[in-house]
Design a protein around this motif. Structure first.
Motif, PDB file in Angstrom:
ATOM      1  N   ILE A  46      13.162 -18.433  26.200  1.00  0.00           N
ATOM      2  CA  ILE A  46      14.123 -17.496  25.712  1.00  0.00           C
ATOM      3  C   ILE A  46      15.329 -17.069  26.873  1.00  0.00           C
ATOM      4  CG2 ILE A  46      14.922 -15.022  24.700  1.00  0.00           C
ATOM      5  CD1 ILE A  46      12.327 -15.274  22.981  1.00  0.00           C
ATOM      6  N   ILE A  47      14.505 -16.547  28.039  1.00  0.00           N
ATOM      7  CA  ILE A  47      15.362 -16.262  29.159  1.00  0.00           C
ATOM      8  C   ILE A  47      16.119 -17.325  29.832  1.00  0.00           C
ATOM      9  CG2 ILE A  47      15.106 -15.428  31.585  1.00  0.00           C
ATOM     10  CD1 ILE A  47      12.457 -13.977  30.497  1.00  0.00           C
ATOM     11  N   LYS A  48      15.499 -18.493  29.691  1.00  0.00           N
ATOM     12  CA  LYS A  48      16.134 -19.588  30.304  1.00  0.00           C
ATOM     13  C   LYS A  48      17.632 -19.958  29.385  1.00  0.00           C
ATOM     14  CE  LYS A  48      15.379 -24.648  31.241  1.00  0.00           C
ATOM     15  NZ  LYS A  48      14.476 -25.721  31.142  1.00  0.00           N
ATOM     16  N   ASN A  49      17.395 -20.058  28.261  1.00  0.00           N
ATOM     17  CA  ASN A  49      18.452 -20.303  27.271  1.00  0.00           C
ATOM     18  C   ASN A  49      19.583 -19.151  27.119  1.00  0.00           C
ATOM     19  OD1 ASN A  49      17.435 -22.688  26.420  1.00  0.00           O
ATOM     20  ND2 ASN A  49      16.005 -21.982  24.555  1.00  0.00           N
ATOM     21  N   SER A  50      19.218 -17.919  27.374  1.00  0.00           N
ATOM     22  CA  SER A  50      19.897 -16.926  27.783  1.00  0.00           C
ATOM     23  C   SER A  50      20.908 -17.099  28.862  1.00  0.00           C
ATOM     24  CB  SER A  50      19.269 -15.467  27.579  1.00  0.00           C
ATOM     25  OG  SER A  50      18.626 -15.493  26.382  1.00  0.00           O
ATOM     26  N   LYS A  51      20.152 -17.436  29.882  1.00  0.00           N
ATOM     27  CA  LYS A  51      21.025 -17.504  31.281  1.00  0.00           C
ATOM     28  C   LYS A  51      21.927 -18.844  31.008  1.00  0.00           C
ATOM     29  CE  LYS A  51      17.646 -15.181  34.271  1.00  0.00           C
ATOM     30  NZ  LYS A  51      16.886 -15.221  35.202  1.00  0.00           N
ATOM     31  N   ALA A  52      21.282 -19.881  30.503  1.00  0.00           N
ATOM     32  CA  ALA A  52      22.329 -20.995  30.409  1.00  0.00           C
ATOM     33  C   ALA A  52      23.569 -20.718  29.454  1.00  0.00           C
ATOM     34  CB  ALA A  52      21.623 -22.236  29.847  1.00  0.00           C
ATOM     35  N   LYS A  53      23.419 -19.882  28.746  1.00  0.00           N
ATOM     36  CA  LYS A  53      24.624 -19.443  27.846  1.00  0.00           C
ATOM     37  C   LYS A  53      25.738 -18.789  28.419  1.00  0.00           C
ATOM     38  CE  LYS A  53      22.283 -20.212  23.253  1.00  0.00           C
ATOM     39  NZ  LYS A  53      21.925 -19.519  22.171  1.00  0.00           N
ATOM     40  N   ASN A  54      24.972 -17.927  29.460  1.00  0.00           N
ATOM     41  CA  ASN A  54      26.016 -16.962  30.156  1.00  0.00           C
ATOM     42  C   ASN A  54      26.731 -17.700  31.214  1.00  0.00           C
ATOM     43  OD1 ASN A  54      25.414 -14.812  28.428  1.00  0.00           O
ATOM     44  ND2 ASN A  54      23.810 -14.115  29.808  1.00  0.00           N
TER      45      ASN A  54
END
Length: 54
Positions: A46-54
């Motif tokens: 979740i953290i990895k995907n959230s950072k990738a979207k930002n």
């Protein structure tokens, strides 16, 4: 989410210590350790995907 990941890792750490020191509890703690590992993986994703979207 980062705080949740930190807490899950700490829980994992303490479960490992309990398993190493309290052998009679091992059968009850191993499933909890496995679940803790799964939660860590989920939170990390979740953290990895959230950072990738930002």
């Amino acid at each position: 989410m980062s705080i949740s990941l930190k807490e899950a890792r700490e829980t994992n750490y303490w479960l490992k210590i309990l398993i190493a020191t309290e052998k009679q509890l091992e059968p009850r703690l191993v499933p909890l350790l496995n679940e803790s590992n799964e939660l860590i993986s989920i939170l990390h994703a979740i953290i990895k995907n959230s950072k990738a979207k930002n």
